[in-house]
Scaffold this active site. Structure first.
Site, short mmCIF file in Angstrom:
data_model
loop_
_atom_site.label_atom_id
_atom_site.label_comp_id
_atom_site.label_asym_id
_atom_site.label_seq_id
_atom_site.Cartn_x
_atom_site.Cartn_y
_atom_site.Cartn_z
N HIS A 120 5.18 -3.00 -1.68
CA HIS A 120 6.53 -3.32 -1.20
C HIS A 120 6.64 -3.05 0.30
O HIS A 120 7.34 -3.78 1.03
CB HIS A 120 7.57 -2.51 -1.96
CG HIS A 120 8.96 -3.04 -1.82
ND1 HIS A 120 9.89 -2.45 -1.01
CD2 HIS A 120 9.57 -4.12 -2.37
CE1 HIS A 120 11.02 -3.13 -1.08
NE2 HIS A 120 10.86 -4.15 -1.89
N CYS A 121 5.95 -2.03 0.77
CA CYS A 121 6.02 -1.65 2.19
C CYS A 121 5.39 -2.67 3.13
O CYS A 121 5.74 -2.73 4.30
CB CYS A 121 5.33 -0.30 2.42
SG CYS A 121 5.89 1.03 1.35
N ILE A 122 4.46 -3.46 2.64
CA ILE A 122 3.75 -4.41 3.50
C ILE A 122 4.27 -5.83 3.38
O ILE A 122 3.70 -6.76 3.94
CB ILE A 122 2.22 -4.38 3.25
CG1 ILE A 122 1.87 -4.89 1.85
CG2 ILE A 122 1.67 -2.97 3.48
CD1 ILE A 122 0.38 -5.09 1.61
N ASN B 155 2.74 1.15 0.29
CA ASN B 155 2.15 0.31 -0.74
C ASN B 155 2.67 -1.12 -0.67
O ASN B 155 3.15 -1.55 0.37
CB ASN B 155 2.30 0.92 -2.13
CG ASN B 155 0.99 0.84 -2.91
OD1 ASN B 155 0.56 -0.25 -3.29
ND2 ASN B 155 0.34 1.97 -3.11
#
Length: 370
Positions: free
Chosen positions: A356-358, A354
């Site tokens: 934060h991951c990108i 999501n």
């Protein structure tokens, strides 16, 4: 000057990792295009990434790295204020393939170049190869002209969260997983974290979110939102497997003390869903032998904790109409000085992560005093 440091550790030279809620100079992202991760040629995901980048750009400079064949498409879709740079990748998870930035009291910026094996290598990893991802940290160091510390351990940025005051939270499920660093003990890993990031206290949570395909990244379960305060993914449904995971984490967090001896204040964020992949969503993905399968009915590790803290905004995922408003209200209460922007993020979650991951924050350099 760009130098992969040899024997000296970042901490011995005065560097440390700031908290995400500290000031930033920029945010780094990558452009999605991988057809076995993103459905329908990544077009729906690209729109979601554009919305995330646009929201963060209200707060700070945004760099988006793009493979050459997608450069023109990305440049035309993204606002002019966003800096599009050619930066080849195997997929679009900048939090994990990008650098961990460090700062020094004298004003210098540096970064950590961890090993990367696509979340498990050939023993449970999510795709192969990962050669382009592996070069991203070196390229960013050269683009910025900053020092690069080579850390010979496998670690993804989503596996750690710090308060900038000496405390780090992580999960045993990820950092002690045999598919990352099978020859390192817990003490060995703690030594690496302390010497590289400048932390003193490490809080170990047993597991990450239920069925998180990253082997339990902490940034999907729990994150620092201020010194002495964390947000935790939570469900009251004791029949849901996530309930036991969150309850277990809560018990540890409530007993923990941070590096300055403070107890932690835990803020619960409701879990969306549970969310599963729909038939039409699964059918739009290329199915390749070397990539992670995405099947109809598979549960996704949805979490509102997976937000990005910018200088003046917090960009949060909108995942479940039944819970979005409740989650937004809680996050607004946690960040009264920042504007909370909700972005429809199911397309990102379908890819396995999501907001934060990108994203990966580039902290503000300390300015030398005259």
């Amino acid at each position: 000057m760009i130098t992969p440091t040899s024997s000296a550790t970042p901490v011995s030279l005065g560097f440390s990792m700031p908290a995400e809620f500290a000031p930033h100079d920029a945010c780094w992202m990558l452009w999605p295009q991988r057809p076995d991760t993103w459905r329908y040629g990544a077009k729906p995901a690209q729109q979601a990434f554009v919305e995330v980048a646009t929201a963060i750009a209200e707060s700070e400079t945004v760099f988006v790295g793009v493979n050459d064949e997608q450069y023109e498409n990305a440049r035309n879709q993204l606002p002019d204020s966003i800096r599009v740079v050619e930066l080849s990748s195997n997929d679009a998870w900048m939090r994990d393939v990008g650098p961990t930035f460090l700062t020094h009291p004298d004003g210098r910026l540096a970064l950590v170049d961890w090993e990367f094996n696509a979340w498990g290598g050939l023993e449970g990893g999510l795709y192969f190869p990962w050669d382009k991802d592996r070069r991203i940290r070196t390229k960013i160091a050269e683009m910025l002209g900053v020092e690069r510390f080579v850390a010979p351990v496998v670690l993804e940025g989503g596996a750690i969260h710090v308060d900038g005051e000496g405390t780090l939270i992580t999960t045993e499920e990820c950092l002690l997983n045999a598919n990352r660093n099978p020859n390192l003990s817990r003490d060995d890993m703690e030594r690496v974290l302390r010497n590289t990031l400048g932390v003193d206290t490490i809080i170990w949570l047993p597991r990450g979110c239920y069925l998180d395909e990253t082997d339990g990244h902490v940034d999907n379960l729990c994150c620092f939102i201020a010194p002495g305060e964390v947000a935790l993914n939570w469900t009251d449904d004791d029949t849901d497997p996530q309930h036991a995971i969150s309850r277990e984490a809560l018990a540890i967090l409530e007993q923990a003390r941070d590096a300055r001896g403070r107890p932690l204040k835990v803020h619960k964020l409701p879990q969306p869903g549970p969310l599963t992949i729909e038939e039409d969503e699964a059918s739009g993905i290329d199915r390749l032998s070397h990539s992670h399968p995405r099947r109809p009915g598979d549960r996704m590790a949805g979490s509102y904790v997976n937000f990005y803290i910018g200088n003046s905004v917090v960009v949060m995922p909108l995942l479940d109409p039944a819970r979005d408003d409740e989650a937004r209200a809680i996050i607004e209460g946690l960040f009264p000085t920042r504007r909370v922007i909700g972005v429809p993020a199911r397309e990102i979650l379908l890819g396995g992560g999501n907001i934060h991951c990108i994203t990966q924050q580039q902290p503000r350099r300390h300015r030398r005093q005259a």
